[in-house]
Design a protein around this motif. Structure first.
Motif, mmCIF file in Angstrom:
data_model
loop_
_atom_site.group_PDB
_atom_site.id
_atom_site.type_symbol
_atom_site.label_atom_id
_atom_site.label_comp_id
_atom_site.label_asym_id
_atom_site.label_seq_id
_atom_site.Cartn_x
_atom_site.Cartn_y
_atom_site.Cartn_z
ATOM 1 N N ALA A 106 40.544 22.158 45.214
ATOM 2 C CA ALA A 106 39.422 23.032 46.424
ATOM 3 C C ALA A 106 39.119 21.846 47.478
ATOM 4 C CB ALA A 106 38.375 23.461 45.557
ATOM 5 N N ILE A 107 39.245 20.560 47.018
ATOM 6 C CA ILE A 107 38.819 19.574 47.881
ATOM 7 C C ILE A 107 39.886 18.916 48.580
ATOM 8 C CG2 ILE A 107 38.159 17.120 48.252
ATOM 9 C CD1 ILE A 107 35.696 18.774 48.056
ATOM 10 N N PRO A 110 42.690 22.847 50.113
ATOM 11 C CA PRO A 110 41.938 24.235 50.067
ATOM 12 C C PRO A 110 43.070 25.498 50.532
ATOM 13 C CG PRO A 110 41.238 22.790 51.878
ATOM 14 C CD PRO A 110 42.078 22.021 50.920
ATOM 15 N N ILE A 128 32.920 23.962 40.630
ATOM 16 C CA ILE A 128 32.067 23.167 41.662
ATOM 17 C C ILE A 128 31.300 22.133 40.456
ATOM 18 C CG2 ILE A 128 30.704 22.859 43.148
ATOM 19 C CD1 ILE A 128 31.611 25.296 44.580
ATOM 20 N N LYS A 134 26.941 15.984 45.528
ATOM 21 C CA LYS A 134 28.014 15.726 46.012
ATOM 22 C C LYS A 134 29.135 16.150 44.973
ATOM 23 C CE LYS A 134 26.797 13.557 50.047
ATOM 24 N NZ LYS A 134 27.400 14.147 51.120
ATOM 25 N N VAL A 135 30.213 16.654 45.577
ATOM 26 C CA VAL A 135 31.240 17.080 44.428
ATOM 27 C C VAL A 135 31.973 16.032 43.865
ATOM 28 C CG1 VAL A 135 33.393 18.618 44.424
ATOM 29 C CG2 VAL A 135 31.349 19.350 45.866
ATOM 30 N N LYS A 146 31.650 15.559 49.973
ATOM 31 C CA LYS A 146 31.327 16.820 50.228
ATOM 32 C C LYS A 146 30.193 17.681 49.638
ATOM 33 C CE LYS A 146 33.969 19.556 51.789
ATOM 34 N NZ LYS A 146 34.281 20.119 53.570
ATOM 35 N N ALA A 148 28.144 20.129 47.661
ATOM 36 C CA ALA A 148 28.381 21.193 46.802
ATOM 37 C C ALA A 148 28.410 22.541 47.260
ATOM 38 C CB ALA A 148 27.549 21.137 45.305
ATOM 39 N N GLU A 150 28.067 22.987 50.610
ATOM 40 C CA GLU A 150 29.108 23.238 51.619
ATOM 41 C C GLU A 150 30.553 23.646 50.980
ATOM 42 O OE1 GLU A 150 27.480 19.738 54.635
ATOM 43 O OE2 GLU A 150 29.200 19.433 53.594
ATOM 44 N N LEU A 151 31.005 23.050 49.837
ATOM 45 C CA LEU A 151 31.976 23.412 49.428
ATOM 46 C C LEU A 151 32.036 24.913 48.992
ATOM 47 C CD1 LEU A 151 35.148 22.689 48.419
ATOM 48 C CD2 LEU A 151 34.122 22.179 46.184
ATOM 49 N N GLU A 154 32.579 27.071 51.870
ATOM 50 C CA GLU A 154 34.017 27.204 52.352
ATOM 51 C C GLU A 154 34.759 27.886 51.521
ATOM 52 O OE1 GLU A 154 35.492 23.095 52.544
ATOM 53 O OE2 GLU A 154 33.804 22.497 54.209
ATOM 54 N N MET A 155 34.570 27.787 50.038
ATOM 55 C CA MET A 155 35.407 28.539 49.008
ATOM 56 C C MET A 155 35.373 30.178 49.321
ATOM 57 S SD MET A 155 37.296 26.417 47.831
ATOM 58 C CE MET A 155 37.450 25.646 49.167
#
Length: 248
Positions: A106-107, A110, A128, A134-135, A146, A148, A150-151, A154-155
């Motif tokens: 995912a990082i 993507p 996640i 942070k991830v 990144k 968590a 925000e990710l 995005e996902m």
């Protein structure tokens, strides 16, 4: 709310780590397939299987055990750990996995997550794993720059409907889940959330169950089951009572 027992695989054994650290490993069984059958016999409706060797090396390593578990139980199984290309996703689904959990990819890629969601829909879940917000990736050995939340956003934009959210500092510690962070993730993303990390008591399960209206649909329990601080049948009874309340 679903109660999902965890089976973490390392070198063909069922283990638990504390905070994802290899130097804090406890081996609970040399026969993960028997463990899977045990949880099914006790009423589990799903299983969560993670190939820890795969997570650390970047490709699944415990294929025989994964295959054995998928063949041995009738309930759905979600599988994660080192899954970083489409061929592995396809292979796991063909073996009978109900869901495939993507983490590091995912990082680092993507676009592959988007492709997987387009092809396989809700069979794709993103894990996640957060450390201080942070991830963490690559078996939690690397912290990405990144956030968590925000990710997760995005996902969602890539088509992901469901995430497994783990607070690493709580995982395997029996200190209780980070309820505030779970609630924040659920409220901010409006994704379906599978909570993981730190669950140690029936009170923890009730607290997470109270977040169901926010989208917290399931909780993964690992060390608490193996250490005996939670009895699976008692945990499932909480879920049954909830279902009865909803029906009424």
């Amino acid at each position: 709310m679903l109660i999902i027992p965890a089976i973490d695989l390392r070198a063909g054994k069922c283990v638990r780590l504390v905070e994802g650290r290899l130097d804090r490993e406890t081996v609970y069984s040399d026969d993960p397939v028997a463990v899977a059958r045990l949880w099914e016999d006790q009423g589990a409706r799903w299983l969560h299987v993670v190939d820890l060797d795969g997570a650390f090396t970047g490709e699944p390593k415990n294929w025989d055990m994964i295959r054995g578990i998928l063949s041995a139980v009738r309930i759905p199984v979600q599988v994660g750990g080192g899954i970083r290309d489409m061929a592995v996703i396809e292979q796991l689904l063909e073996l009978g996995a109900a869901r495939v959990i993507l983490g590091t990819v995912a990082i680092i890629n993507p676009g592959m997550v988007a492709e997987a969601c387009a092809r396989y829909g809700e069979s794709i879940v993103v894990g996640i794993d957060a450390r201080n917000g942070k991830v963490a990736i690559e078996g939690w050995g690397v912290t990405a720059e990144k956030n968590a939340l925000e990710l997760a956003a995005e996902m969602k934009g890539l088509g992901v409907k469901r995430v497994v959210f783990t607070d690493i500092w709580r995982d395997g510690t029996l200190k209780g889940p980070n309820l505030a962070v779970v609630e924040e993730v659920a409220r901010s993303t409006q994704l379906k959330i599978i909570a993981s990390g730190g669950v140690s008591s029936l009170a923890d399960l009730r607290a997470l169950k109270a977040m169901e209206p926010l989208g917290v649909e399931a909780v993964i329990i690992g060390k608490a089951l193996y250490a005996g601080t939670i009895n699976l049948r008692d945990a499932l009874e909480i879920a049954r009572e909830e279902l009865e309340e909803q029906v009424c």
